[in-house]
Scaffold this motif. Structure first.
Motif, short mmCIF file in Angstrom:
data_model
loop_
_atom_site.label_atom_id
_atom_site.label_comp_id
_atom_site.label_asym_id
_atom_site.label_seq_id
_atom_site.Cartn_x
_atom_site.Cartn_y
_atom_site.Cartn_z
N VAL A 131 0.84 -1.21 0.00
CA VAL A 131 0.00 0.00 0.00
C VAL A 131 0.87 1.25 0.00
CG1 VAL A 131 -1.73 1.31 1.30
CG2 VAL A 131 -1.90 -1.18 1.14
N ARG A 132 1.97 1.23 0.77
CA ARG A 132 2.85 2.39 0.86
C ARG A 132 4.26 2.00 0.41
NH1 ARG A 132 0.10 2.29 5.63
NH2 ARG A 132 1.89 1.39 6.73
N PRO A 133 5.02 2.95 -0.11
CA PRO A 133 6.41 2.65 -0.49
C PRO A 133 7.26 2.40 0.75
CG PRO A 133 5.99 5.01 -0.66
CD PRO A 133 4.66 4.36 -0.39
N GLY A 134 8.35 1.71 0.57
CA GLY A 134 9.27 1.48 1.68
C GLY A 134 9.11 0.16 2.39
N ASP A 135 8.28 -0.74 1.88
CA ASP A 135 8.15 -2.05 2.52
C ASP A 135 9.51 -2.76 2.51
OD1 ASP A 135 5.49 -1.65 2.93
OD2 ASP A 135 4.79 -3.08 1.42
N GLY A 136 9.89 -3.29 3.68
CA GLY A 136 11.13 -4.03 3.78
C GLY A 136 12.38 -3.18 3.91
N VAL A 137 12.23 -1.86 3.95
CA VAL A 137 13.39 -0.98 4.03
C VAL A 137 13.78 -0.77 5.49
CG1 VAL A 137 14.30 1.32 3.55
CG2 VAL A 137 12.82 0.18 1.88
N GLY A 138 15.04 -1.03 5.81
CA GLY A 138 15.53 -0.85 7.17
C GLY A 138 16.90 -1.45 7.34
#
Length: 257
Positions: A131-138
């Motif tokens: 739904v939103r950008p940035g999934d899995g980013v970290g």
């Protein structure tokens, strides 16, 4: 004293849920002819899905977080409580699937091989289901990719027998501490070897832990002759294009972050 405005105040935030992340990378993908890269791209995902199924984790595969093809690999996230199962039995099952898959690749071309590096990490990673950008980013994702691209992990695969060892696995320090040293896997800590993860150009250094489901030594003839391996500038070795003996089952799955 003037009251600090709400906008200027620092506020605490909730963390994303803890997730275990698994990344795969295919050995020598860039040296594979273009007409075969599509085959390997699809096969990486297929062997991973089959390994989840054989390990009794088909539901976990179906509901995994931020699944993504990376050209020469694949990455998925799962709830942190499943971290031990990613390490074992999943990695051993993945090696078995690779072994069973090689004859099918050889049918397409006798020089077509699939050997994998895998890296497993742990930490808070967002997942909005796309739904939103940035999934899995970290940081956990970055650490996992740094480990996947570490020289000792590549060397462990290149220095093994390509007909025996089809998969090498690295765990980040946190994943190893929680799952292995915590006693949650069926594997003894003695099955792992400490490795250094160093990327000087990125200012990164960490400790990783290497596990090889089916260890072997690279044949001496392969190291000196041209009958078994073809090297490249990175030092990685590629099995020569030869058909396995009848009845012999032979057989790297992410991006640079």
């Amino acid at each position: 004293m003037a009251e600090t405005s709400r906008r200027a105040r620092r506020t605490s935030l909730t963390m994303p849920p803890q997730r275990a992340v698994l990344a795969l990378d295919a050995e020598g993908f860039s040296r594979t002819p273009s007409r075969h890269q599509g085959i390997l791209n699809t096969t990486v995902r297929d062997v991973l899905a089959e390994a989840f199924d054989r390990a009794g984790l088909a539901d976990l595969w179906r509901d995994c977080s931020f699944p993504q093809h990376t050209g020469d690999g694949y990455v998925v996230g799962v709830p942190s409580e499943y971290l031990p199962l990613l390490v074992h039995p999943l990695m051993d099952e993945l090696h078995g699937v690779l072994t069973d898959t090689q004859p099918h690749l050889a049918f397409e071309d006798r020089g077509l091989w699939l050997r994998l590096r895998a890296a497993i990490g742990l930490g808070p990673l967002p997942d909005s289901g796309g739904v939103r950008p940035g999934d899995g980013v970290g940081s956990a994702m970055t650490e996992t990719h740094r480990l996947l691209d570490a020289a000792p992990l590549k060397a462990a695969l290149a220095d093994s027998d390509p007909e025996i060892t089809l998969l090498v696995v690295g765990l980040t320090a946190r994943a190893h501490e929680d799952a292995v040293l915590g006693g949650y896997t069926a594997l003894s800590p003695r099955a792992f070897r400490d490795i250094e993860v160093s990327h000087p150009a990125k200012g990164y250094r960490a400790t990783g832990h290497l596990y090889v489901p089916r260890p072997s030594a690279r044949p001496r003839a392969a190291a000196t002759g041209n009958a078994a391996h073809e090297g490249d500038a990175t030092g990685a070795a590629r099995p020569a294009a030869r058909r396995p003996d009848p009845g012999t089952v032979v057989f790297e799955a992410v991006r640079d972050v």
